[in-house]
Motif scaffolding. Sequence first.
Motif, PDB file in Angstrom:
ATOM      1  N   THR A 156       0.836  -1.199   0.000  1.00 29.21           N
ATOM      2  CA  THR A 156       0.000   0.000   0.000  1.00 29.21           C
ATOM      3  C   THR A 156       0.870   1.249   0.000  1.00 29.21           C
ATOM      4  O   THR A 156       2.054   1.217   0.364  1.00 29.21           O
ATOM      5  CB  THR A 156      -0.901   0.054   1.248  1.00 29.21           C
ATOM      6  OG1 THR A 156      -0.076   0.058   2.424  1.00 29.21           O
ATOM      7  CG2 THR A 156      -1.842  -1.136   1.295  1.00 29.21           C
ATOM      8  N   THR A 180      -7.905   6.203   5.261  1.00 33.23           N
ATOM      9  CA  THR A 180      -7.236   6.287   3.960  1.00 33.23           C
ATOM     10  C   THR A 180      -7.023   4.928   3.312  1.00 33.23           C
ATOM     11  O   THR A 180      -6.958   4.832   2.085  1.00 33.23           O
ATOM     12  CB  THR A 180      -5.863   6.965   4.092  1.00 33.23           C
ATOM     13  OG1 THR A 180      -5.025   6.176   4.959  1.00 33.23           O
ATOM     14  CG2 THR A 180      -5.990   8.382   4.639  1.00 33.23           C
ATOM     15  N   TRP A 200      -4.251   3.679   3.535  1.00 32.76           N
ATOM     16  CA  TRP A 200      -2.804   3.721   3.404  1.00 32.76           C
ATOM     17  C   TRP A 200      -2.174   3.228   4.703  1.00 32.76           C
ATOM     18  O   TRP A 200      -2.797   3.251   5.764  1.00 32.76           O
ATOM     19  CB  TRP A 200      -2.323   5.152   3.170  1.00 32.76           C
ATOM     20  CG  TRP A 200      -2.717   5.796   1.885  1.00 32.76           C
ATOM     21  CD1 TRP A 200      -3.874   5.603   1.179  1.00 32.76           C
ATOM     22  CD2 TRP A 200      -1.964   6.763   1.161  1.00 32.76           C
ATOM     23  NE1 TRP A 200      -3.883   6.391   0.060  1.00 32.76           N
ATOM     24  CE2 TRP A 200      -2.715   7.115   0.019  1.00 32.76           C
ATOM     25  CE3 TRP A 200      -0.726   7.364   1.370  1.00 32.76           C
ATOM     26  CZ2 TRP A 200      -2.267   8.034  -0.919  1.00 32.76           C
ATOM     27  CZ3 TRP A 200      -0.278   8.295   0.437  1.00 32.76           C
ATOM     28  CH2 TRP A 200      -1.037   8.617  -0.696  1.00 32.76           C
ATOM     29  N   ALA A 218     -10.179  11.750   1.687  1.00 26.83           N
ATOM     30  CA  ALA A 218     -10.788  12.015   0.387  1.00 26.83           C
ATOM     31  C   ALA A 218      -9.871  12.862  -0.491  1.00 26.83           C
ATOM     32  O   ALA A 218      -9.755  12.634  -1.705  1.00 26.83           O
ATOM     33  CB  ALA A 218     -12.131  12.713   0.583  1.00 26.83           C
ATOM     34  N   ARG A 220      -7.093  10.845  -1.985  1.00 27.66           N
ATOM     35  CA  ARG A 220      -7.584  10.060  -3.125  1.00 27.66           C
ATOM     36  C   ARG A 220      -7.742  10.945  -4.368  1.00 27.66           C
ATOM     37  O   ARG A 220      -7.432  10.537  -5.483  1.00 27.66           O
ATOM     38  CB  ARG A 220      -8.912   9.403  -2.774  1.00 27.66           C
ATOM     39  CG  ARG A 220      -8.806   8.351  -1.690  1.00 27.66           C
ATOM     40  CD  ARG A 220     -10.134   7.606  -1.512  1.00 27.66           C
ATOM     41  NE  ARG A 220     -10.018   6.648  -0.429  1.00 27.66           N
ATOM     42  CZ  ARG A 220     -10.484   6.832   0.794  1.00 27.66           C
ATOM     43  NH1 ARG A 220     -11.118   7.957   1.086  1.00 27.66           N
ATOM     44  NH2 ARG A 220     -10.331   5.924   1.721  1.00 27.66           N
ATOM     45  N   THR A 231      -4.077  12.000  -5.602  1.00 24.99           N
ATOM     46  CA  THR A 231      -3.186  10.900  -6.017  1.00 24.99           C
ATOM     47  C   THR A 231      -4.056   9.720  -6.445  1.00 24.99           C
ATOM     48  O   THR A 231      -3.908   8.607  -5.930  1.00 24.99           O
ATOM     49  CB  THR A 231      -2.241  10.496  -4.873  1.00 24.99           C
ATOM     50  OG1 THR A 231      -3.027  10.018  -3.768  1.00 24.99           O
ATOM     51  CG2 THR A 231      -1.394  11.656  -4.410  1.00 24.99           C
ATOM     52  N   GLY A 232      -4.937   9.964  -7.391  1.00 21.53           N
ATOM     53  CA  GLY A 232      -5.931   8.973  -7.786  1.00 21.53           C
ATOM     54  C   GLY A 232      -5.342   7.628  -8.139  1.00 21.53           C
ATOM     55  O   GLY A 232      -5.974   6.587  -7.908  1.00 21.53           O
ATOM     56  N   TYR A 259      -3.189   6.104  -6.674  1.00 23.34           N
ATOM     57  CA  TYR A 259      -2.790   5.383  -5.472  1.00 23.34           C
ATOM     58  C   TYR A 259      -3.962   5.072  -4.563  1.00 23.34           C
ATOM     59  O   TYR A 259      -3.784   4.784  -3.398  1.00 23.34           O
ATOM     60  CB  TYR A 259      -1.731   6.173  -4.697  1.00 23.34           C
ATOM     61  CG  TYR A 259      -0.483   6.425  -5.504  1.00 23.34           C
ATOM     62  CD1 TYR A 259       0.273   5.377  -5.972  1.00 23.34           C
ATOM     63  CD2 TYR A 259      -0.096   7.714  -5.827  1.00 23.34           C
ATOM     64  CE1 TYR A 259       1.402   5.583  -6.736  1.00 23.34           C
ATOM     65  CE2 TYR A 259       1.035   7.944  -6.583  1.00 23.34           C
ATOM     66  CZ  TYR A 259       1.786   6.872  -7.030  1.00 23.34           C
ATOM     67  OH  TYR A 259       2.906   7.105  -7.784  1.00 23.34           O
ATOM     68  N   VAL A 260      -5.186   5.137  -5.092  1.00 20.89           N
ATOM     69  CA  VAL A 260      -6.354   4.776  -4.290  1.00 20.89           C
ATOM     70  C   VAL A 260      -6.238   3.308  -3.897  1.00 20.89           C
ATOM     71  O   VAL A 260      -6.055   2.444  -4.768  1.00 20.89           O
ATOM     72  CB  VAL A 260      -7.660   5.017  -5.059  1.00 20.89           C
ATOM     73  CG1 VAL A 260      -8.849   4.499  -4.269  1.00 20.89           C
ATOM     74  CG2 VAL A 260      -7.824   6.497  -5.355  1.00 20.89           C
TER      75      VAL A 260
END
Length: 280
Positions: free
Chosen positions: A48, A78, A80, A269, A272, A275-276, A278-279
Motif C-alpha cells: 500500500t 485512507t 494507506w 478524500a 484520493r 493521487t488517484g 494510489y487509491v
Amino acid sequence: MDHVAQRQAMLDAVGEQVGPVRAVRLVRDLDADGVPVRLYQDGADAVTPVLLYAHGGGWVLGDLSTHDGLCRLLAAETGWAVLAVDYRRAPESPFPAAFEDIETVAGWLQVHGRQHALDPTAVAVAGDSAGGLLAAVTARRGRDAGRDFVAQVLICPVTSPAMDYPDLGNDGLQPQEMVEFWDAFAPPGVDRHHADLDPFLADAAGLPPAVIVTAELDILRDEAERYAARLAAAGVPVIATRYQGTFHNFPRKLALTRDAAVAVAQIAAALRALTGQYVP
C-alpha cells in the motif's frame, strides 16, 4: 519552559482529549536505521501507499503515544499505511536533528519498505502543528534531491519563524508558547532566514500536491493559509480548508470535537483526489 513536565501533561491528557482509539489491523513498533517508528496498517494485506507522519508538539512535546489515536484513524480512513516517526526532540536535540531523523526513515522506506508491504514509490509526507513544518520542508528537500513525495498533508502547520500572529483573544495556542518552542528548536544564534526553517524562502514550483487544514481560532491559521496560497500560485495542486469555530490542532483531539473525524475523512478524500492512481 519546563518541557519535562509539559511532556507528561500532554501524555496525561490523551485519554480525555483523544478518547477510545480506532482498532486497526496491524500496529508495529519498528527500528528504521536507528530511528523508532510505529507502523499502522488497516487495509488489505497487500503493498500500500505510505503516509510518513511527523507529530506536533512544538518540536519539544508529543510522541508516538500522543498521536496514536490520530494515526490509527488516518490509516483506517485512507487505507494507506501510516509510518509515524519518533524523531529527536528539542531542546535536547535542536534543529536539524528532527529533519535528519525523518530523512533517515524516508531512506529506510526506499530500501526496506516492500518487506513490510509498503510501496516506496507512493509515499506522502504529513504532520500536524510543528510537525507540519517538518513535513513541508521534507517535501521540499525530497523534490530537491530527486526523491519526490506523492503528496504533503499539513494539519494546522507552523510555516514561518516570523511569528506574525493574529490577536484572536482565545485560550488556545498562545504567541509566547510559540516563542518558547522556536527558541528550543532553533535557539538564538541559529539563522532562521533559510528554507529549512522558513518554507516561504524556497521555490514552490514542483512541490507535491498539498492538503492543508486550518482552524479559525488558531494563531497559526493565517501563515498556513498564506503558504497554501503560495503553493497554488506556483501551480501546485492544493486543497485547503479552514474549519470554523474550532481550535489549534483539533484533528488530534478526537474526543473534544466532531470536526476532528470530519477533517480526517476529508484528508483521506483529498489524498484520493490528488493521487488517484494510489487509491487503495
